[in-house]
Design a protein around this motif. Structure first.
Motif, short mmCIF file in Angstrom:
data_model
loop_
_atom_site.label_atom_id
_atom_site.label_comp_id
_atom_site.label_asym_id
_atom_site.label_seq_id
_atom_site.Cartn_x
_atom_site.Cartn_y
_atom_site.Cartn_z
N ASP A 270 -0.82 11.04 0.02
CA ASP A 270 0.10 12.08 -0.42
C ASP A 270 -0.68 13.34 -0.76
OD1 ASP A 270 0.19 11.48 -3.91
OD2 ASP A 270 -1.19 10.65 -2.47
N LEU B 10 -1.09 14.94 -3.59
CA LEU B 10 -1.93 14.87 -4.79
C LEU B 10 -3.24 14.14 -4.50
CD1 LEU B 10 -1.78 15.89 -7.69
CD2 LEU B 10 -0.59 13.80 -8.33
N SER B 11 -3.16 13.08 -3.68
CA SER B 11 -4.38 12.35 -3.30
C SER B 11 -5.34 13.23 -2.52
CB SER B 11 -4.02 11.11 -2.48
OG SER B 11 -3.31 10.18 -3.27
N MET C 103 0.84 -1.20 0.00
CA MET C 103 0.00 0.00 0.00
C MET C 103 0.87 1.25 0.00
SD MET C 103 -3.23 -0.44 -0.08
CE MET C 103 -4.75 -0.88 0.75
N MET C 104 0.46 2.24 -0.76
CA MET C 104 1.21 3.49 -0.78
C MET C 104 0.61 4.45 0.24
SD MET C 104 1.81 4.14 -4.84
CE MET C 104 2.01 2.76 -5.97
N PRO C 105 1.43 5.27 0.89
CA PRO C 105 0.91 6.21 1.88
C PRO C 105 0.12 7.34 1.19
CG PRO C 105 3.23 6.63 1.49
CD PRO C 105 2.88 5.42 0.68
N PHE D 115 -6.97 15.69 -4.95
CA PHE D 115 -8.03 15.05 -5.74
C PHE D 115 -9.26 14.78 -4.87
CE2 PHE D 115 -4.80 13.57 -9.01
CZ PHE D 115 -5.38 14.25 -10.06
N ALA D 116 -9.05 14.32 -3.63
CA ALA D 116 -10.18 14.03 -2.74
C ALA D 116 -10.98 15.31 -2.45
CB ALA D 116 -9.69 13.40 -1.44
#
Lengths: 117, 117
Positions: free
Chosen positions: B5, B7-8, B1-3, B11-12
């Protein structure tokens, strides 16, 4: 309250680094679920869940007929995001303009300083 | 799993039509919470909640000193999204190329058809 819409589900699908990495992989060409699972060191069900989110958001399409059902990047929704973000371009362009003006000013001052010595 | 960030979380934050409408309003100039609440017919706490999400995602900044604490659009994160999406431009450009080629083909057929009659 506004109802959920396509752009919202696209942004929600992109709000995950694994899903963005899957899109980056698919940008290099179509791939089956097992091909996608390998580099991510994730289980097939975990990858399948991400693919379902991307598919529902219209960011990928999966072949129905073929045995391996390869996934393919679908660009239309990404273009919707690009069109949305383009409306704000003048804001970061303006920031760059201000930065350039400031750097120009600094260089001008350096030149003046050089002349004084 | 990636932490998670930046950019996430950007986007959220963008995955909600009300929050995108708030950004569109702020593109026209800074505004206080009550000024933002008015056109949306939402309570101050509901708007404040959306503003907190936008602020945490770095999409807006709120003045600390002034009484009305106006909100201001912050362009850097939007530019990050634009930079991310730009990598995929060739996909929708390619789709447009294919569409243009297809339309050109249809027009060619029409011309042929016209000639036959």
């Amino acid at each position: 309250m506004m109802p959920p819409d396509d752009l919202s589900s696209t942004f929600a699908a992109l709000a995950d680094p694994t899903r963005r990495a899957i899109l980056a992989r698919l940008a290099a060409g179509e791939a089956s679920v097992s091909e996608l699972a390998r580099p991510f060191d994730m289980s097939l069900p975990a990858i399948s869940k991400h693919l379902k989110v991307l598919e529902r958001a219209g960011l990928i399409v999966r072949a129905r007929a073929a045995q391996r059902r390869p996934c393919r990047l679908e660009a239309a929704r990404l273009k919707d995001v690009a069109d949305w973000i383009a409306r704000y371009r003048r804001f970061w362009d303006a920031s760059l303009d201000r930065l350039e003006a400031y750097l120009g000013e600094l260089q001008g001052k350096d030149a003046d300083h050089g002349r004084d010595n």
